[in-house]
Scaffold this motif. Structure first.
Motif, short mmCIF file in Angstrom:
data_model
loop_
_atom_site.label_atom_id
_atom_site.label_comp_id
_atom_site.label_asym_id
_atom_site.label_seq_id
_atom_site.Cartn_x
_atom_site.Cartn_y
_atom_site.Cartn_z
N LYS C 2 0.85 -1.18 0.00
CA LYS C 2 0.00 0.00 0.00
C LYS C 2 0.89 1.25 0.00
O LYS C 2 1.83 1.33 0.78
CB LYS C 2 -0.90 0.00 1.24
CG LYS C 2 -1.96 -1.10 1.20
CD LYS C 2 -2.82 -1.07 2.45
CE LYS C 2 -3.88 -2.16 2.42
NZ LYS C 2 -4.56 -2.28 3.74
N TYR C 3 0.54 2.19 -0.89
CA TYR C 3 1.37 3.37 -1.07
C TYR C 3 0.68 4.62 -0.56
O TYR C 3 -0.53 4.78 -0.77
CB TYR C 3 1.69 3.55 -2.56
CG TYR C 3 2.43 2.38 -3.12
CD1 TYR C 3 3.79 2.26 -2.92
CD2 TYR C 3 1.76 1.37 -3.80
CE1 TYR C 3 4.47 1.14 -3.39
CE2 TYR C 3 2.43 0.26 -4.28
CZ TYR C 3 3.79 0.15 -4.07
OH TYR C 3 4.45 -0.95 -4.51
N GLY C 4 1.44 5.50 0.04
CA GLY C 4 0.90 6.75 0.52
C GLY C 4 0.81 7.78 -0.60
O GLY C 4 1.30 8.89 -0.47
N MET F 47 -4.34 3.25 3.67
CA MET F 47 -3.24 2.42 4.16
C MET F 47 -3.54 1.86 5.55
O MET F 47 -2.85 0.95 6.00
CB MET F 47 -1.95 3.24 4.26
CG MET F 47 -1.41 3.75 2.94
SD MET F 47 0.12 4.71 3.21
CE MET F 47 1.32 3.38 3.44
N GLY F 48 -4.51 2.46 6.24
CA GLY F 48 -4.77 2.05 7.61
C GLY F 48 -3.60 2.30 8.53
O GLY F 48 -3.33 1.52 9.44
N LEU F 49 -2.88 3.39 8.30
CA LEU F 49 -1.67 3.69 9.10
C LEU F 49 -2.01 3.92 10.55
O LEU F 49 -2.88 4.73 10.90
CB LEU F 49 -0.99 4.95 8.57
CG LEU F 49 -0.01 4.81 7.41
CD1 LEU F 49 0.73 6.14 7.20
CD2 LEU F 49 1.00 3.69 7.61
N GLN F 50 -1.30 3.23 11.44
CA GLN F 50 -1.52 3.36 12.88
C GLN F 50 -0.19 3.33 13.62
O GLN F 50 0.76 2.67 13.17
CB GLN F 50 -2.38 2.20 13.37
CG GLN F 50 -3.75 2.19 12.75
CD GLN F 50 -4.75 1.47 13.61
OE1 GLN F 50 -4.36 0.67 14.46
NE2 GLN F 50 -6.02 1.75 13.43
N PRO F 51 -0.13 4.00 14.76
CA PRO F 51 1.11 3.95 15.56
C PRO F 51 1.56 2.50 15.76
O PRO F 51 0.74 1.63 16.05
CB PRO F 51 0.70 4.62 16.87
CG PRO F 51 -0.36 5.59 16.47
CD PRO F 51 -1.13 4.88 15.38
N GLY F 52 2.83 2.25 15.56
CA GLY F 52 3.39 0.92 15.73
C GLY F 52 3.62 0.20 14.41
O GLY F 52 4.44 -0.72 14.34
N ASP F 53 2.92 0.63 13.34
CA ASP F 53 3.11 0.00 12.03
C ASP F 53 4.55 0.15 11.55
O ASP F 53 5.10 1.25 11.59
CB ASP F 53 2.23 0.67 10.96
CG ASP F 53 0.76 0.29 11.07
OD1 ASP F 53 0.42 -0.54 11.94
OD2 ASP F 53 -0.04 0.83 10.29
N GLU F 54 5.13 -0.94 11.06
CA GLU F 54 6.45 -0.82 10.43
C GLU F 54 6.25 -0.58 8.94
O GLU F 54 5.51 -1.30 8.27
CB GLU F 54 7.28 -2.07 10.68
CG GLU F 54 7.63 -2.20 12.17
CD GLU F 54 8.88 -3.03 12.43
OE1 GLU F 54 9.55 -3.44 11.46
OE2 GLU F 54 9.18 -3.26 13.62
N ILE F 55 6.90 0.45 8.45
CA ILE F 55 6.73 0.82 7.05
C ILE F 55 8.10 1.16 6.44
O ILE F 55 9.12 1.16 7.13
CB ILE F 55 5.80 2.05 6.89
CG1 ILE F 55 6.25 3.18 7.83
CG2 ILE F 55 4.36 1.71 7.25
CD1 ILE F 55 7.29 4.04 7.28
N GLN F 56 8.07 1.42 5.13
CA GLN F 56 9.27 1.93 4.46
C GLN F 56 8.97 3.35 3.99
O GLN F 56 7.85 3.64 3.55
CB GLN F 56 9.60 1.07 3.24
CG GLN F 56 10.28 -0.23 3.57
CD GLN F 56 10.64 -0.99 2.32
OE1 GLN F 56 9.74 -1.37 1.56
NE2 GLN F 56 11.91 -1.19 2.07
N LEU F 57 9.96 4.19 4.08
CA LEU F 57 9.83 5.54 3.54
C LEU F 57 10.68 5.63 2.28
O LEU F 57 11.89 5.37 2.33
CB LEU F 57 10.29 6.58 4.56
CG LEU F 57 9.53 6.55 5.90
CD1 LEU F 57 10.18 7.51 6.89
CD2 LEU F 57 8.07 6.91 5.69
N ILE F 58 10.03 5.94 1.17
CA ILE F 58 10.72 6.02 -0.11
C ILE F 58 10.89 7.50 -0.47
O ILE F 58 9.91 8.25 -0.42
CB ILE F 58 9.90 5.33 -1.22
CG1 ILE F 58 9.54 3.89 -0.83
CG2 ILE F 58 10.60 5.40 -2.56
CD1 ILE F 58 10.69 2.95 -0.82
#
Lengths: 69, 69, 69, 69, 69, 69
Positions: C2-4, F47-58
């Motif tokens: 999933k992309y922001g 994305m359902g982003l929530q505190p604690g989620d591990e993600i990648q920043l591009i």
């Protein structure tokens, strides 16, 4: 034409340097009265930006879009 | 300070509008003599850009970075 | 994944031109149904943008991120 | 008008959501045949991009500039 | 997945602030070993950038794209 | 100096590759504790982003601005 952008600068091409893929074009500014920036409200507060403050506006050349009539 | 960017405009803050996350800041330009743009060599050729051409430079407000001493 | 980001276009590579540092890649579009733009509310009002308006979307090639499975 | 950008998509405004500072505009695509991306030659090689590869193009909405005649 | 970008940072979401149109997300960095910047060769020379120089890398939050597996 | 940007990474220049117009500079990260991203609230919810989620920043290299004291 109407553009979805807050900054329009009138300018005259001074030099063109063509590379293999990208080119660098320099312009003399004819008219640039007002500029606008969008940033996070957090950044505005961290900078303490207020009317009257003298600042510098930094813009990478890659973000400047030339349009020719 | 030296910046890895080709465009520096001296300006004075005119107004600050703070939104919930983003803010819009307007500036009066003090000095903007020269600007630079990087685009593809293909675009330069498609536009037929040449020294002396009068053009407009369009910049989205989001790409303008204020820096305060 | 999933992309922001609000815009995803399916495409096929048509050509690759590698320069010394930067490369220009061309794609045939397979599918691009909907697009989204974020701009200042001020710009939307200055343009008088309304549902049904036919417009052009301009995107610098540098802002297009290819992702390969 | 000639634009210093490789990507032009014809589209129709579908919805406009105005926030306090920023707005989100959605479009139905009318025509988008070809797209172009500029990235580092290193990235092209790391991805092994070749003609025929099916990929996705990701574009943040903030980088999409609407222009209205 | 392979991305046409030189910078990938592993991070964990720390906070999410949703505004009417835009949202600000904060992350704790898990891993960020190497970064890359593309700028004009002119800028590199004007800065006198050389291996070993200690510098700061400034990145507007709008240019950071979160991707979630 | 105060910058209108949420991300500042301390780094050391590792290599400089100068092309005809653009240059690619690599850095070793010295310190990068926190990062921030601005995206649409719609994207955060998709994305359902929530505190604690591990993600990648591009981050595309073109969006990284080096500053040298």
């Amino acid at each position: 034409m109407k553009y979805g952008a807050r900054n329009t600068i009138k300018a005259k091409v001074k030099s063109v340097k063509k590379g293999d893929v990208m080119a660098l074009v320099k312009f003399d500014v004819i008219q640039a009265d007002e500029m606008a920036s969008v940033l996070t409200t957090e950044s505005v507060e961290a900078m303490g930006l207020q009317p009257g403050d003298e600042i510098q506006l930094i813009i990478k050349a890659i973000h400047v879009l030339p349009v020719k009539a």
